[in-house]
Design a protein around this motif. Structure first.
Motif, PDB file in Angstrom:
ATOM      1  N   ARG A 108       8.870  68.870  29.015  1.00  0.00           N
ATOM      2  CA  ARG A 108       8.933  67.502  29.563  1.00  0.00           C
ATOM      3  C   ARG A 108      10.418  66.894  29.419  1.00  0.00           C
ATOM      4  NH1 ARG A 108       5.670  62.370  26.784  1.00  0.00           N
ATOM      5  NH2 ARG A 108       6.023  60.837  28.262  1.00  0.00           N
ATOM      6  N   LYS A 109      10.792  66.175  30.290  1.00  0.00           N
ATOM      7  CA  LYS A 109      12.129  65.719  30.315  1.00  0.00           C
ATOM      8  C   LYS A 109      11.984  64.256  30.176  1.00  0.00           C
ATOM      9  CE  LYS A 109      13.814  69.387  33.413  1.00  0.00           C
ATOM     10  NZ  LYS A 109      14.564  69.524  34.809  1.00  0.00           N
ATOM     11  N   ASP A 110      13.028  63.708  29.396  1.00  0.00           N
ATOM     12  CA  ASP A 110      13.201  62.437  29.333  1.00  0.00           C
ATOM     13  C   ASP A 110      13.111  61.325  30.584  1.00  0.00           C
ATOM     14  OD1 ASP A 110      13.592  62.911  26.673  1.00  0.00           O
ATOM     15  OD2 ASP A 110      15.978  62.505  26.781  1.00  0.00           O
ATOM     16  N   PHE A 166     -15.403  70.947  26.392  1.00  0.00           N
ATOM     17  CA  PHE A 166     -14.354  71.348  27.331  1.00  0.00           C
ATOM     18  C   PHE A 166     -13.340  70.613  26.988  1.00  0.00           C
ATOM     19  CE2 PHE A 166     -18.311  73.286  28.946  1.00  0.00           C
ATOM     20  CZ  PHE A 166     -17.879  74.474  29.548  1.00  0.00           C
ATOM     21  N   ALA A 167     -11.894  71.150  27.789  1.00  0.00           N
ATOM     22  CA  ALA A 167     -10.706  70.205  27.968  1.00  0.00           C
ATOM     23  C   ALA A 167      -9.916  70.606  29.241  1.00  0.00           C
ATOM     24  CB  ALA A 167      -9.671  70.467  26.626  1.00  0.00           C
ATOM     25  N   VAL A 168      -9.412  69.714  29.657  1.00  0.00           N
ATOM     26  CA  VAL A 168      -8.769  69.803  30.999  1.00  0.00           C
ATOM     27  C   VAL A 168      -7.240  69.155  30.540  1.00  0.00           C
ATOM     28  CG1 VAL A 168      -8.079  69.264  33.182  1.00  0.00           C
ATOM     29  CG2 VAL A 168     -10.431  69.695  32.524  1.00  0.00           C
ATOM     30  N   LEU A 169      -6.125  70.114  30.677  1.00  0.00           N
ATOM     31  CA  LEU A 169      -4.742  69.896  30.690  1.00  0.00           C
ATOM     32  C   LEU A 169      -4.088  69.599  32.139  1.00  0.00           C
ATOM     33  CD1 LEU A 169      -2.143  69.679  28.907  1.00  0.00           C
ATOM     34  CD2 LEU A 169      -1.797  72.042  29.094  1.00  0.00           C
ATOM     35  N   LEU A 170      -3.586  68.247  32.077  1.00  0.00           N
ATOM     36  CA  LEU A 170      -2.594  67.994  33.030  1.00  0.00           C
ATOM     37  C   LEU A 170      -1.349  67.745  32.670  1.00  0.00           C
ATOM     38  CD1 LEU A 170      -4.641  64.626  34.376  1.00  0.00           C
ATOM     39  CD2 LEU A 170      -5.217  67.183  34.827  1.00  0.00           C
ATOM     40  N   PRO A 171      -0.295  68.954  33.130  1.00  0.00           N
ATOM     41  CA  PRO A 171       0.761  69.332  32.684  1.00  0.00           C
ATOM     42  C   PRO A 171       1.807  68.246  32.531  1.00  0.00           C
ATOM     43  CG  PRO A 171      -0.114  71.151  34.009  1.00  0.00           C
ATOM     44  CD  PRO A 171      -0.820  70.049  34.219  1.00  0.00           C
ATOM     45  N   ALA A 172       1.686  67.228  33.789  1.00  0.00           N
ATOM     46  CA  ALA A 172       2.545  66.046  33.820  1.00  0.00           C
ATOM     47  C   ALA A 172       1.635  64.916  34.513  1.00  0.00           C
ATOM     48  CB  ALA A 172       3.785  66.239  34.558  1.00  0.00           C
ATOM     49  N   SER A 173       1.321  63.731  33.609  1.00  0.00           N
ATOM     50  CA  SER A 173       0.215  62.984  34.586  1.00  0.00           C
ATOM     51  C   SER A 173       0.763  61.672  34.134  1.00  0.00           C
ATOM     52  CB  SER A 173      -1.146  63.399  33.972  1.00  0.00           C
ATOM     53  OG  SER A 173      -1.927  62.472  34.508  1.00  0.00           O
ATOM     54  N   THR A 174       0.226  60.597  34.897  1.00  0.00           N
ATOM     55  CA  THR A 174       0.604  59.197  34.832  1.00  0.00           C
ATOM     56  C   THR A 174      -1.013  58.877  34.286  1.00  0.00           C
ATOM     57  OG1 THR A 174      -0.046  58.646  37.073  1.00  0.00           O
ATOM     58  CG2 THR A 174       2.227  58.855  36.532  1.00  0.00           C
ATOM     59  N   MET A 175      -1.011  57.645  33.778  1.00  0.00           N
ATOM     60  CA  MET A 175      -2.290  57.021  33.694  1.00  0.00           C
ATOM     61  C   MET A 175      -3.124  57.053  34.851  1.00  0.00           C
ATOM     62  SD  MET A 175      -3.243  53.590  31.808  1.00  0.00           S
ATOM     63  CE  MET A 175      -2.780  53.995  30.129  1.00  0.00           C
ATOM     64  N   HIS A 209      -6.071  61.396  26.516  1.00  0.00           N
ATOM     65  CA  HIS A 209      -4.806  60.845  25.913  1.00  0.00           C
ATOM     66  C   HIS A 209      -3.498  61.231  26.727  1.00  0.00           C
ATOM     67  CE1 HIS A 209      -1.942  59.309  22.882  1.00  0.00           C
ATOM     68  NE2 HIS A 209      -1.521  60.568  22.558  1.00  0.00           N
ATOM     69  N   LEU A 210      -2.536  60.386  27.034  1.00  0.00           N
ATOM     70  CA  LEU A 210      -1.330  60.477  27.568  1.00  0.00           C
ATOM     71  C   LEU A 210      -0.470  60.933  26.464  1.00  0.00           C
ATOM     72  CD1 LEU A 210      -2.932  59.352  30.068  1.00  0.00           C
ATOM     73  CD2 LEU A 210      -0.711  58.552  30.901  1.00  0.00           C
ATOM     74  N   ALA A 211       0.226  61.938  26.581  1.00  0.00           N
ATOM     75  CA  ALA A 211       1.112  62.317  25.410  1.00  0.00           C
ATOM     76  C   ALA A 211       2.389  61.159  25.226  1.00  0.00           C
ATOM     77  CB  ALA A 211       1.646  63.649  25.371  1.00  0.00           C
ATOM     78  N   ALA A 212       2.663  60.760  24.182  1.00  0.00           N
ATOM     79  CA  ALA A 212       4.006  59.844  24.090  1.00  0.00           C
ATOM     80  C   ALA A 212       5.214  60.803  23.962  1.00  0.00           C
ATOM     81  CB  ALA A 212       3.775  58.867  23.043  1.00  0.00           C
ATOM     82  N   PRO A 213       6.540  60.275  23.991  1.00  0.00           N
ATOM     83  CA  PRO A 213       7.663  61.089  23.952  1.00  0.00           C
ATOM     84  C   PRO A 213       7.545  61.805  22.679  1.00  0.00           C
ATOM     85  CG  PRO A 213       8.027  59.148  25.494  1.00  0.00           C
ATOM     86  CD  PRO A 213       6.785  59.046  24.694  1.00  0.00           C
ATOM     87  N   ARG A 214       8.066  62.884  22.506  1.00  0.00           N
ATOM     88  CA  ARG A 214       8.183  63.987  21.306  1.00  0.00           C
ATOM     89  C   ARG A 214       6.751  63.792  20.502  1.00  0.00           C
ATOM     90  NH1 ARG A 214      12.577  61.404  22.481  1.00  0.00           N
ATOM     91  NH2 ARG A 214      12.068  59.363  21.662  1.00  0.00           N
ATOM     92  N   GLU A 215       5.849  63.484  21.103  1.00  0.00           N
ATOM     93  CA  GLU A 215       4.482  63.751  20.460  1.00  0.00           C
ATOM     94  C   GLU A 215       4.177  65.167  20.312  1.00  0.00           C
ATOM     95  OE1 GLU A 215       0.040  61.712  20.186  1.00  0.00           O
ATOM     96  OE2 GLU A 215       1.200  61.525  22.054  1.00  0.00           O
ATOM     97  N   ASP A 216       3.767  65.622  19.142  1.00  0.00           N
ATOM     98  CA  ASP A 216       3.292  67.058  19.158  1.00  0.00           C
ATOM     99  C   ASP A 216       1.968  67.502  19.498  1.00  0.00           C
ATOM    100  OD1 ASP A 216       1.637  66.760  17.002  1.00  0.00           O
ATOM    101  OD2 ASP A 216       3.071  67.051  15.600  1.00  0.00           O
ATOM    102  N   ALA A 217       1.586  68.780  19.964  1.00  0.00           N
ATOM    103  CA  ALA A 217       0.315  69.015  20.423  1.00  0.00           C
ATOM    104  C   ALA A 217      -0.770  68.735  19.449  1.00  0.00           C
ATOM    105  CB  ALA A 217       0.452  70.728  20.517  1.00  0.00           C
TER     106      ALA A 217
END
Length: 520
Positions: A108-110, A166-175, A209-217
């Motif tokens: 992820r980039k700023d 189950f889980a689905v990961l969206l590598p880069a996602s908006t709300m 949940h959408l990851a916040a900046p610098r939030e860990d896994a």
């Protein structure tokens, strides 16, 4: 005349140099022979032949090593794939999800959207396993995985975390992207799954949940999981985004589980008793023991708020045994107030996990012996799904309890996956029909006819019916007209503390106390 020196013979030095090169690993060494064809040339020829043979052996060895190395590399890759793959469904597992999520967080980039995790839990999946067996459950999970992969899209990662989660990961996602993906997944999951003669209509809850900046896994997964549990608790909204307040609710739930472990030993549990009434006369035929938790801080907590938690944490067995013993001891206290020959029965709910306990029958037998009560005075109420799991322990427990003389009742009949056709095969005496079946009989003639048919089929199977949730005189009158004998509900009485129930028994009261004639 001086002698002419013979030409210098360099072959011996060439032999030495060739042997040194061969010893150092240069098997391409070749020493030229001379025209002399003498013993030195014979040695040279032997050395050249040896070098050629060693070269062939070495080449063969290198080929074997390379082949073996490739096999080991492929085996390692296969083991890595297996370590990252759910063996049942073929999608990723928890480890692969974590690895992909770590990569998405690092990439992820700023200023750019970060990863989003959708946690998906199938609602009511345990009932499928209990009712139709684990093979049917596995087939459902495999189909769910196929649908998730198709609905999530090629840029997403799908993983099965265990059980029906189950889980689905969206590598880069908006709300909005995450919301659209969740809606697409829910739409794909709700379609019917047909397995031989079985139709399954999957239901699911989704937490996002959408990851916040610098939030860990770890934090991302925890918050998506928390949102999923919030969605499961909300029957109206099965897709929920994480909100900070949900962590507080989760912590409360965790605290409650810890406190519940000590509720029995601290004397915080108590029982209320709801009468079961003969519809024609209003006479009390027995009571159902219902547990409450008198929490020292939160006050009186109803069973709907802690029994599911007790089942999840395995505390239900200890709580259930306390309820059984306390209820029987209370029945001993009422023995002199119950009319002789009246067959007044204590009804106690039994969870599916209690039915799986190897020592259940011994515990019930001992409790009856120590209280001096006949087995016929106790009725154990068990949900539909627990009756038809088909496990050896459950079957043993049911048949042994029946042989002991304890009454067995199917509880909440009409809410599970089963049908009336299996009734005659079960070791039960009574069917308790769920309140949902009679809620509309005042206003819906079709529902009234349906309830009448259900009642007739129960009687045809040789069993008695008790109707739960009777709330109006009209409902009681309709059930009495169709020949129903027994019922319970707020129309007759709410669950009562022991002292009030003692008063009713002492006075010989009928219910409802504001008498309503059902005949005529």
């Amino acid at each position: 005349m001086p002698a002419v020196p013979e030409p210098r013979d360099d072959r011996l030095s060439q032999v030495v140099e060739g042997i040194i090169r061969m010893a150092s690993g240069d098997l391409s060494t070749y020493i030229p022979t001379s025209k002399a064809r003498d013993q030195v040339d014979a040695v040279i020829t032997g050395i050249n032949l040896l070098a050629g043979e060693l070269s062939e052996v070495y080449a063969d060895f290198e080929e074997r090593v390379e082949t073996r190395t490739q096999e080991l590399r492929e085996a390692h890759e296969q083991m890595q794939h297996m370590a990252m793959t759910d063996p049942l469904t073929g999608v990723g597992n928890r480890s692969s999800l974590r690895e992909s999520l770590d990569a998405a967080v690092s990439a992820r980039k700023d200023g750019e959207p970060g990863p989003a995790v959708l946690m998906i839990d199938l609602d009511g999946f345990k009932d499928i396993n209990d009712s139709f067996g684990h093979h049917a459950g596995d087939l459902v999970l495999m189909e769910i995985a196929i649908r998730l992969v198709a609905a999530a899209g090629t840029e997403s990662d799908v993983a099965r975390l265990g059980g029906d989660e189950f889980a689905v990961l969206l590598p880069a996602s908006t709300m909005q992207h995450a919301r659209t993906a969740a809606a697409r997944i829910m739409e794909a999951l709700k379609r019917r799954i047909k397995l031989d003669d079985l139709d399954v209509w999957p239901r699911a809850s989704v937490g996002i949940h959408l990851a916040a900046p610098r939030e860990d896994a770890n934090s991302i997964l925890l918050r998506a999981d928390t949102a999923m549990y919030a969605a499961k608790d909300d029957a109206q909204q099965r897709i929920k985004f994480f909100e900070p307040v949900m962590l507080y609710s989760r912590q409360l739930r965790r605290d409650m589980a810890g406190e519940l472990r000590h509720a029995v030993e601290r004397g915080e549990l108590q029982l209320a008793y709801q009468p079961v009434v003969e519809l024609e006369t209003g006479r009390l035929q027995g009571v159902e023991a219902l547990v409450r938790w008198n929490h020292p801080v939160r006050g009186l907590i109803m069973p709907d708020s802690f029994i599911p938690l007790a089942e999840e944490t395995g505390l239900i067995v200890g709580i259930g045994r306390w309820v059984l013993r306390a209820a029987l001891e209370q029945l001993v206290g009422w023995r002199d107030l119950v009319p002789a020959g009246g067959n007044f029965q204590m009804r106690v709910n039994l969870a599916a996990s209690e039915l799986q306990s190897m020592d259940l029958v011994d515990y019930v037998r001992r409790a009856l012996r120590e209280t001096g009560l006949p087995a016929s005075s106790l009725v154990l109420e068990i949900t539909e799904s627990a009756f038809i799991t088909g496990g050896e322990v459950e079957t043993y427990s049911l048949k042994s309890l029946q042989a002991l003389g304890v009454g067995l009742a199917i509880d909440d009949f009409g809410t599970g996956y089963s049908s009336i056709s299996y009734l005659r095969r079960l070791p039960v005496d009574t069917v308790k029909v769920d309140r949902s079946l009679i809620a509309e009989i005042d206003d819906d003639d079709g529902q009234l006819r349906f309830v009448d048919a259900v009642h007739n089929l129960i009687r045809a199977a040789g069993m008695e019916a008790v109707f739960e949730g009777i709330e109006t005189a009209a409902q009681a009158r309709q059930l009495h007209k169709m020949g129903c004998c027994s019922g319970q509900g707020y129309y007759f009485s709410r669950p009562l503390p022991p002292a009030q129930l003692t008063g009713l028994l002492r006075e010989g009261s009928t219910l409802p106390q504001a008498a309503v004639r059902l005949t005529g």
